[in-house]
Design a protein around this motif. Structure first.
Motif, mmCIF file in Angstrom:
data_model
loop_
_atom_site.group_PDB
_atom_site.id
_atom_site.type_symbol
_atom_site.label_atom_id
_atom_site.label_comp_id
_atom_site.label_asym_id
_atom_site.label_seq_id
_atom_site.Cartn_x
_atom_site.Cartn_y
_atom_site.Cartn_z
ATOM 1 N N PRO A 86 -109.809 -13.240 28.591
ATOM 2 C CA PRO A 86 -110.774 -14.246 29.052
ATOM 3 C C PRO A 86 -112.186 -13.697 28.988
ATOM 4 C CG PRO A 86 -109.756 -13.187 30.930
ATOM 5 C CD PRO A 86 -109.069 -12.623 29.709
ATOM 6 N N ILE A 87 -113.158 -14.548 28.746
ATOM 7 C CA ILE A 87 -114.557 -14.174 28.928
ATOM 8 C C ILE A 87 -114.751 -13.891 30.417
ATOM 9 C CG2 ILE A 87 -116.951 -14.980 28.768
ATOM 10 C CD1 ILE A 87 -115.650 -14.445 26.027
ATOM 11 N N ALA A 88 -115.547 -12.888 30.729
ATOM 12 C CA ALA A 88 -115.717 -12.459 32.124
ATOM 13 C C ALA A 88 -116.074 -13.627 33.036
ATOM 14 C CB ALA A 88 -116.793 -11.383 32.201
ATOM 15 N N GLY A 89 -115.295 -13.788 34.094
ATOM 16 C CA GLY A 89 -115.544 -14.820 35.096
ATOM 17 C C GLY A 89 -115.055 -16.198 34.727
ATOM 18 N N ALA A 90 -114.558 -16.394 33.482
ATOM 19 C CA ALA A 90 -114.186 -17.740 33.038
ATOM 20 C C ALA A 90 -113.014 -18.307 33.824
ATOM 21 C CB ALA A 90 -113.867 -17.731 31.545
ATOM 22 N N ALA A 91 -111.981 -17.492 34.070
ATOM 23 C CA ALA A 91 -110.790 -18.012 34.749
ATOM 24 C C ALA A 91 -111.137 -18.555 36.134
ATOM 25 C CB ALA A 91 -109.729 -16.922 34.847
ATOM 26 N N ALA A 92 -111.915 -17.793 36.895
ATOM 27 C CA ALA A 92 -112.269 -18.232 38.248
ATOM 28 C C ALA A 92 -113.186 -19.445 38.214
ATOM 29 C CB ALA A 92 -112.935 -17.084 39.005
ATOM 30 N N GLY A 121 -104.899 -16.160 30.139
ATOM 31 C CA GLY A 121 -104.690 -16.390 31.562
ATOM 32 C C GLY A 121 -105.734 -17.289 32.205
ATOM 33 N N ILE A 122 -106.295 -18.207 31.423
ATOM 34 C CA ILE A 122 -107.253 -19.151 31.997
ATOM 35 C C ILE A 122 -106.533 -20.461 32.303
ATOM 36 C CG2 ILE A 122 -109.199 -18.100 30.776
ATOM 37 C CD1 ILE A 122 -109.155 -20.552 28.895
ATOM 38 N N PRO A 123 -107.089 -21.289 33.191
ATOM 39 C CA PRO A 123 -106.424 -22.546 33.530
ATOM 40 C C PRO A 123 -106.274 -23.468 32.316
ATOM 41 C CG PRO A 123 -108.108 -22.021 35.149
ATOM 42 C CD PRO A 123 -108.291 -21.056 34.012
ATOM 43 N N LEU A 124 -105.169 -24.199 32.282
ATOM 44 C CA LEU A 124 -104.944 -25.202 31.244
ATOM 45 C C LEU A 124 -105.648 -26.487 31.660
ATOM 46 C CD1 LEU A 124 -103.376 -25.936 28.626
ATOM 47 C CD2 LEU A 124 -101.538 -26.763 30.120
ATOM 48 N N PRO A 125 -106.530 -27.011 30.821
ATOM 49 C CA PRO A 125 -107.259 -28.222 31.222
ATOM 50 C C PRO A 125 -106.386 -29.469 31.138
ATOM 51 C CG PRO A 125 -107.800 -27.671 28.959
ATOM 52 C CD PRO A 125 -106.920 -26.544 29.477
#
Length: 221
Positions: A86-92, A121-125
């Motif tokens: 993930p790009i830094a901070g993207a998941a949160a 590991g980022i949220p699925l839109p």
């Protein structure tokens, strides 16, 4: 950034914007370029932000069927998701957004997009506009307009997060406000738009209509 501005929805490109897949993508495309006898170093910068079929068609290589080659590249990319982050901070940041107020708008095919989202590991839109959802890819504005339509908002009321020139042009043409993510840029991108290196320290406030305003994340401060 955008002090006092509120947006009906946030639209995110995927690769280079919320997901760092450059190493994996360039491994696959470099192998393909070498088989075609291309100058790999000159060719690789042209692949980002554009649908594979359009990248290949633009080369006009004799005896090459862009659709067949794009399908083969999809299979190769789907088999190589090593090192996708993930790009830094993207998941949160994505997790903090109202689900009905954001979408991912990517030039990748849906199958590959879902694999990379999971790997990072980022949220699925709730809304994912992928390569096969439009007849014209970026830099045409169709994908951003479609995402806004599916969210029930006007693209002109949206904030689009992008990293590549083709995507920036597409978002501009759709009438969206643009913010550039520079996390994966090896060289500065000349742009009139606001730019951020990551999502660290970025938060939101939401008004009673559901419109979003960017704000400093006090928890990260």
């Amino acid at each position: 950034m955008f002090a006092g501005r509120k947006f009906a929805a946030l639209l995110f490109d995927m690769d280079g914007t919320v997901v760092n897949s450059i190493a994996a993508a360039e491994r696959v495309w470099a192998d393909w370029a070498r088989r075609q006898g291309l100058d790999v170093a000159a060719f690789l910068p042209t692949i980002h932000g554009v649908r594979a079929i359009e990248t290949i068609a633009r080369l006009a290589l004799p005896g090459i069927d862009p659709m067949r080659e794009a399908d083969a590249l999809l299979k190769a990319e789907a088999a190589d998701i090593d090192g996708i982050l993930p790009i830094a901070g993207a998941a949160a940041f994505l997790a903090s957004l109202p689900p009905e107020r954001w979408a991912i708008v990517t030039s990748a095919p849906r199958e590959l997009a879902l694999l990379r989202i999971a790997a990072a590991g980022i949220p699925l839109p709730a809304i994912l506009v992928a390569a096969e959802d439009v007849s014209r890819g970026k830099p045409a504005p169709d994908c951003f307009r479609l995402a806004a339509e599916r969210l029930g908002v006007d693209a002109r009321d949206c904030l689009a997060f992008e990293d590549a020139p083709a995507g920036i042009t597409a978002a501009e043409a759709a009438g969206a406000t643009v913010v550039v993510i520079s996390a994966t840029h090896q060289h500065p991108l000349q742009t009139p738009h606001a730019a951020i290196a990551s999502y660290a320290g970025l938060g939101i406030t939401v008004d009673d209509r559901g419109w979003i305003m960017l704000a400093a994340d006090r928890a990260a401060a």
